[in-house]
Design a protein around this motif. Sequence first.
Motif: not given
Length: 419
Positions: A197-201, A10-17, A152-165
């Motif tokens: 295009d559907r590998i989002l996160g 959670l900390a990494a995904a939401l950039s919270v320390t 519970y799946g309400s936010y799984t992320g909308d960044f294209k994972v391949i583009e992010s990495f």
Amino acid sequence: MSRKLFPAALAAALSVTFQLGVPAQAAPQGPAMAPADASAPEGVQVAQSQAGFNQWKQQFRAKALRAGISPATFDLAFRNVRYNPDVVRRDRKQSEFTKSLWDYLDSAVSASRINNGRAGWNEWKQSLSAIEARYGVDAKVVVAIWGLESAYGSYTGDFKVIESFATLAYDGRRRKFAEEQLIAALKIVQSGDKHPDRILGSWAGAMGHTQFIPTSFQAYAVDFTGDGTRDIWYPPDALASTANYLAKHGWRKGHPWGLEVVLPAGFDYAQADQSNRQAVSTWNARGVRLTDGQPLPNYGEAAIIAPAGARGPTFAVFHNFRVIKRYNNATSYAIAVGHLGDRIAGGPDFRAKWPRGDQPLSRSEKVELQKRLTARGFSTRGVDGKIGPNTISAIRSYQRSAGLVPDGYASKQLLNRLR
């Protein structure tokens, strides 16, 4: 900790320390191409970066093909991939301030998250029962991870994972890690599990309902529904994959993560350390008791932890606590997962109160604390603004010398005393 290849926290995904158990980032590396001119206008910088990114992409294509990625897969996956400056901005941003554990738990184990967890468990009860039976992992902890990772799946992320990495690999701060994840993401495409295009996160590349990174997907994702794909964007496959992950790391069904305890008067808080695992009989002999006064039940070796020092709740933590930390190696996260699962299953809140009057140290204050301890002869073995085992040990040594309770707790009162 150094971040391992586990599902993203959670900390990494939401950039919270958080104040406890914060993952350490990998050492910075130089960029793959010449960086954009920092003095140029932002639009020009992005254009310069895009040009360098296009060159990097051609170089990386050869590396991907050597790793077994087919030309067709690479070209499909990178068809619409561009340099994403938002990913770089988020990756480089470091918050000066931190959350206290109790503030984090207020959110992580809120009434709404408990109620939504019960609703999600009821909705997917049949699948969760089958998952628990197959993998031997308690459903409540799987649901708790689901709740913390994506609400519970309400936010799984909308960044294209391949583009992010790809952006992170080009930027170069964590190039080795990003390239490894990128190759794994390309293998997801090549295996037919998901269209690129559907590998989002998340911006950091965490995917699906329980936020796996690509290497964890490759190692632990399962096709629970039997439709021929491992679809962690669909609850049954995501929850089963999480159970499989925990099972592979040694989950003991029916055993608790930990239990709130009461320590006897005069307890040596130097013994309250995650690395100090003792037989339950040893702790019972030293007077450690459950909050109802009963002795600790025997769930194997236990460690005593006091995450808020001598003035907050204390816990006996067992093997499953360490298994949760394999998912995310943060003490705060493991407590939150364990406690949320217990509350979803109808368990009580903690009995002892948190020291809510305490304000967590900012990163600069942690640095100052480390410098002042070291200057007094209590070396923290480096100054990094993180309260890890070496700093806790130094705090305890100082506390003993000053006649204080050696609980290793980094507080503003301690810093003011050192000043």
